[in-house]
Scaffold this motif. Structure first.
Motif, PDB file in Angstrom:
ATOM      1  N   ASN A  22       0.824  -1.320  -0.172  1.00 52.90           N
ATOM      2  CA  ASN A  22       0.033   0.012  -0.067  1.00 52.90           C
ATOM      3  C   ASN A  22       0.679   1.478  -0.090  1.00 52.90           C
ATOM      4  OD1 ASN A  22       0.463  -0.256   2.639  1.00 52.90           O
ATOM      5  ND2 ASN A  22      -1.614  -0.864   3.094  1.00 52.90           N
ATOM      6  N   ASP A 264      -9.153  -3.415  -5.678  1.00 54.53           N
ATOM      7  CA  ASP A 264      -9.864  -3.822  -4.676  1.00 54.53           C
ATOM      8  C   ASP A 264     -11.179  -2.618  -4.437  1.00 54.53           C
ATOM      9  OD1 ASP A 264      -7.678  -2.666  -3.693  1.00 54.53           O
ATOM     10  OD2 ASP A 264      -8.467  -3.214  -1.673  1.00 54.53           O
ATOM     11  N   VAL A 294       0.858  -5.408  -5.382  1.00 54.10           N
ATOM     12  CA  VAL A 294       1.892  -6.057  -5.104  1.00 54.10           C
ATOM     13  C   VAL A 294       1.849  -7.327  -4.346  1.00 54.10           C
ATOM     14  CG1 VAL A 294       4.523  -5.475  -3.952  1.00 54.10           C
ATOM     15  CG2 VAL A 294       2.898  -3.630  -5.185  1.00 54.10           C
ATOM     16  N   MET A 301       0.002 -10.380   0.628  1.00 53.57           N
ATOM     17  CA  MET A 301       0.587 -10.126   1.858  1.00 53.57           C
ATOM     18  C   MET A 301      -0.429 -10.241   2.956  1.00 53.57           C
ATOM     19  SD  MET A 301       3.379  -7.171   1.355  1.00 53.57           S
ATOM     20  CE  MET A 301       3.132  -6.672  -0.306  1.00 53.57           C
TER      21      MET A 301
HETATM   22  N1  MSP Z   1      -9.596   3.335   3.438  1.00 49.37           N
HETATM   23  C1  MSP Z   1      -9.666   2.759   2.198  1.00 49.37           C
HETATM   24  C2  MSP Z   1      -9.758   3.738   0.997  1.00 49.37           C
HETATM   25  C3  MSP Z   1     -10.663   4.890   1.200  1.00 49.37           C
HETATM   26  S1  MSP Z   1     -10.437   5.833  -0.136  1.00 49.37           S
HETATM   27  C4  MSP Z   1     -11.794   7.071  -0.232  1.00 49.37           C
HETATM   28  C5  MSP Z   1      -8.794   1.437   1.803  1.00 49.37           C
HETATM   29  N2  MSP Z   1      -7.617   1.709   2.503  1.00 49.37           N
HETATM   30  S2  MSP Z   1      -6.692   0.584   2.598  1.00 49.37           S
HETATM   31  O1  MSP Z   1      -5.509   1.130   3.701  1.00 49.37           O
HETATM   32  O2  MSP Z   1      -6.948  -0.749   3.094  1.00 49.37           O
HETATM   33  O3  MSP Z   1      -5.853   0.510   1.210  1.00 49.37           O
HETATM   34  C6  MSP Z   1      -5.103   1.502   0.791  1.00 49.37           C
HETATM   35  C7  MSP Z   1      -4.781   1.416  -0.606  1.00 49.37           C
HETATM   36  O4  MSP Z   1      -3.750   0.543  -0.767  1.00 49.37           O
HETATM   37  C8  MSP Z   1      -5.952   1.004  -1.582  1.00 49.37           C
HETATM   38  O5  MSP Z   1      -5.870   1.373  -2.660  1.00 49.37           O
HETATM   39  C9  MSP Z   1      -5.434  -0.515  -1.814  1.00 49.37           C
HETATM   40  O6  MSP Z   1      -5.916  -1.107  -2.974  1.00 49.37           O
HETATM   41  C10 MSP Z   1      -3.961  -0.537  -1.610  1.00 49.37           C
HETATM   42  N3  MSP Z   1      -3.257  -1.687  -1.311  1.00 49.37           N
HETATM   43  C11 MSP Z   1      -3.453  -2.580  -0.460  1.00 49.37           C
HETATM   44  N4  MSP Z   1      -2.742  -3.660  -0.639  1.00 49.37           N
HETATM   45  C12 MSP Z   1      -2.140  -3.645  -1.618  1.00 49.37           C
HETATM   46  C13 MSP Z   1      -1.022  -4.321  -2.262  1.00 49.37           C
HETATM   47  N5  MSP Z   1      -0.560  -5.437  -1.774  1.00 49.37           N
HETATM   48  N6  MSP Z   1      -0.529  -3.830  -3.472  1.00 49.37           N
HETATM   49  C14 MSP Z   1      -0.796  -2.548  -4.138  1.00 49.37           C
HETATM   50  N7  MSP Z   1      -1.815  -1.851  -3.302  1.00 49.37           N
HETATM   51  C15 MSP Z   1      -2.607  -2.347  -2.476  1.00 49.37           C
HETATM   52  O7  MSP Z   1      -8.984   0.828   1.190  1.00 49.37           O
END
Ligand code: MSP
Length: 639
Positions: A22, A264, A294, A301
């Motif tokens: 993230n 997602d 990723v 992860m």
């Molecule tokens: N809080 C919500 C977003 C609200 S926006 C109005 C959320 N938060 S999150 O922390 O779960 O995710 C934040 C971002 O990180 C999201 O775009 C999610 O897709 C991304 N990712 C989380 N894990 C990831 C990977 N392993 N690789 C790439 N992006 C990933 O969703």
């Protein structure tokens, strides 16, 4: 008027860890923001924190903290990390801030007044982890959450609903009329297919928990997380506030508004968000880029697998710019990428130590050796090799701009590396060390050196958004100050005076040594794993241990660690997934007796049901030993 750019990351859940996955969005958005500043756009880069919801309420309770204390701590830590990763966000919005809270309440009341939100009753399957309701058809076969695979709960409550149905056609028209609204196109098609199945009105409030923004006119409801979270993109700009000049400048009259999200959360941004804007009469003028994930070797992860890769670990060993480059260059927009240290080190050696690092140090050394560091722009016409280099550079610059302006960083960076390779080849073609032997070739040699430095300068401008620290050093080596896109053209420099000694930018790494380092580190981490708090015998007795016999075993497709076992316990055969593939061959396990935690709640792993847990440990033939141990201690439940 100056062109503007407004770029946003998703606001991160305050309940989780920021891992390399993230932090990917934050880094690529930073690259986009820096690129736009470089090309003279007035740029506003927003990131932030999503701080409400049941998950956070529950996480705080477990830590004996109030939800506010928990999110305050996480917000401090997260902002510290962004600084360390050289992220140039202009604002950090937190959903617990008054400037956000107040405007979300106002948005809700406006939508109520316009009839776009109405009060109804909701019965639905709710996933606490994802904070989302799912329709029956969206749930997995076993009723678990389609996104995270965890069990859902049936929740019935009085709720407010947003009328998605009213805007379905308007949204489809918007998507059709704006082909680049959702990118890449595969994601766009996915969204269109989803809408065409028919939208259902969206539940936008909850009464079963408190940690959220209250509905002003009916405070027993809190605003369900997506209206709260999505609104951050407007509240941070001052929408519906006394001072809304940023909203007017970057959104209403903005040139470029870009939301970047992981795949997602595509649906929320591609459907609910534009519909909210339509209902509020706010222009839907953003582009949405949905990226992949990723992954690590074992797939996703996750906390339970303990397989997180943290950005700080990568940075402390290999440097920040190497990580920023790897993530931006190796991840094609829209697709997933598997992060392994082997691949990271391989790319580090090729792209950085060999290609870029060598080019810079060889060139600086030669300019010092042959001209005491000073080179002037040649007045004569270019040789064939020189002209070819210039042609490649001009072509690369055009393609780079085209790619970076459209968020295609991998394409743009591959172009930059074409120029780097072409320039390295240019050294071999022009053989400066031979030219240096003949006095009459002095002008020619000066011209060759000039072309080398000019090419490096262009590379450094193009890499500035991705590797800002490295490029600052390269400019220093060239005797120049930082440059912007106006200088991204061949022949702009009249004279170079490079530094006396090249700086080693990237030292070649030994792959075996690196692999050993990471293996040792993993082993230490396992050792450091602290003993958990004491439990009583009553606690222990809750575990129902049974001996079973393995009747079938096979590897799980796409996983290095998992085995799928069928274990016969008395008359019942259970399917159990176990992370022991690296210690056991499946065929060796057949017929073996193992201890099973029989009353562990079933879960789905990689879409396969696992009904229990095998007690085993890596490298040791433990299951049978455990059986013996349990027998000797005559545990009543082990038969
Ligand atoms: N809080 C919500 C977003 C609200 S926006 C109005 C959320 N938060 S999150 O922390 O779960 O995710 C934040 C971002 O990180 C999201 O775009 C999610 O897709 C991304 N990712 C989380 N894990 C990831 C990977 N392993 N690789 C790439 N992006 C990933 O969703």
């Amino acid at each position: 008027m100056k062109k503007t750019c407004y770029v946003t990351t998703p606001i991160y859940y305050a309940s989780g860890n920021v891992h390399i996955g993230n932090s990917y969005s934050t880094i690529v958005c930073d690259v986009f923001a820096r690129y736009n500043r470089l090309r003279g756009y007035d740029t506003f880069y927003l990131t932030g924190m999503d701080e409400h919801g049941q998950k956070i309420e529950e996480a705080a309770a477990k830590l004996n903290l109030s939800p506010q204390q928990l999110v305050d701590n996480v917000a401090v830590e997260t902002q510290k990390l962004w600084k360390e990763l050289n992220i140039t966000n202009d604002d950090f919005i937190r959903t617990t801030e008054e400037r956000h809270y107040r405007v979300v309440q106002e948005i809700f009341e406006r939508l109520l007044a316009s009839g776009d939100i109405y009060l109804g009753k909701y019965t639905g399957d709710y996933c606490v982890s994802c904070e989302a309701f799912f329709t029956k058809s969206q749930l997995k076969e076993d009723g678990t959450c389609p996104d995270c695979g965890k069990p859902t709960r049936v929740v019935q409550e009085e709720s407010y609903f947003l009328k998605l149905t009213k805007y379905q056609q308007q949204l489809l028209d918007h998507i059709n009329n704006n082909p680049d609204f959702i990118q890449p196109v595969t994601r766009r098609n996915e969204v269109v297919a989803f809408i065409e199945q028919g939208l259902e009105d969206l539940c936008v409030s909850r009464t079963s928990f408190k940690w959220g923004i209250e509905v002003t006119s009916n405070p027993k409801h809190v605003i369900y997380v997506w209206i709260d979270a999505l609104s951050n993109y407007l509240t941070a700009l001052g929408y519906l506030s006394e001072d809304d000049k940023n909203y007017q400048k970057y959104w209403v009259n903005g040139t470029e508004v870009v939301h970047v999200v992981g795949k997602d959360i595509l649906r929320f941004h591609a459907i609910y968000w534009p519909i909210m804007l339509m209902a509020l009469n706010v222009p839907v003028n953003f582009k949405l880029y949905a990226h992949g994930w990723v992954l690590v070797k074992d797939g996703k992860m996750s906390k339970s697998f303990g397989n997180y890769i943290y950005p700080r670990d990568v940075v402390s060993r290999y440097g920040l710019d190497a990580m920023r480059l790897f993530l931006t260059k190796e991840m094609p927009l829209g697709n997933d990428m598997v992060f392994t240290y082997d691949r990271f080190v391989e790319k580090y050696n090729v792209d950085l130590a060999n290609d870029l690092g060598n080019l810079v140090s060889r060139s600086i050394s030669m300019v010092n050796k042959y001209f005491n560091g000073k080179v002037i722009k040649p007045s004569s016409t270019y040789s064939a090799f020189e002209q070819d280099l210039v042609d490649v550079a001009v072509d690369v610059i055009e393609k780079y701009n085209q790619a970076f302006a459209n968020f295609r960083f991998q394409t743009g960076l591959n172009e930059v590396w074409n120029l780097i390779s072409r320039t390295n080849k240019f050294i071999d073609e022009t053989t400066p060390w031979i030219l240096a032997k003949t006095e009459s070739e002095k002008d020619h040699l000066n011209s060759v050196m000039y072309h080398l430095l000019e090419s490096i300068r262009l590379v450094a401008i193009m890499l500035t958004p991705v590797m800002p620290d490295t490029c600052e050093i390269i400019f220093k080596e060239l005797g120049l100050s930082l440059q912007n896109i106006d200088e991204l053209a061949y022949g702009k420099t009249l004279e170079y005076h490079v530094i006396a000694q090249p700086i080693v930018l990237f030292k070649r790494l030994d792959l075996d040594e690196e692999i050993k380092y990471h293996e040792q580190k993993n082993a230490q981490q396992v050792k450091r794993n602290p003993i958990k708090p004491e439990i009583t015998i009553e606690d222990f007795n809750k575990i129902d241990l049974r001996v079973g016999e393995v009747v079938a075993a096979e590897k799980v497709d796409g996983s290095d660690k998992l085995l799928k076992l069928n274990v016969k316990i008395e008359e019942e055969v259970r399917q159990i997934l176990s992370g022991i593939a690296q210690s056991y061959n499946p065929q060796d396990l057949i017929g073996k007796r193992v201890v099973v935690v029989a009353n562990l709640k079933p879960v789905k792993i990689r879409g396969l049901l696992s009904q229990g847990m095998i007690l085993a440990a890596e490298g040791v033939n433990l299951p049978l030993e455990i059986v013996e141990l349990f027998k000797q201690n005559s545990f009543s439940k082990v038969s």
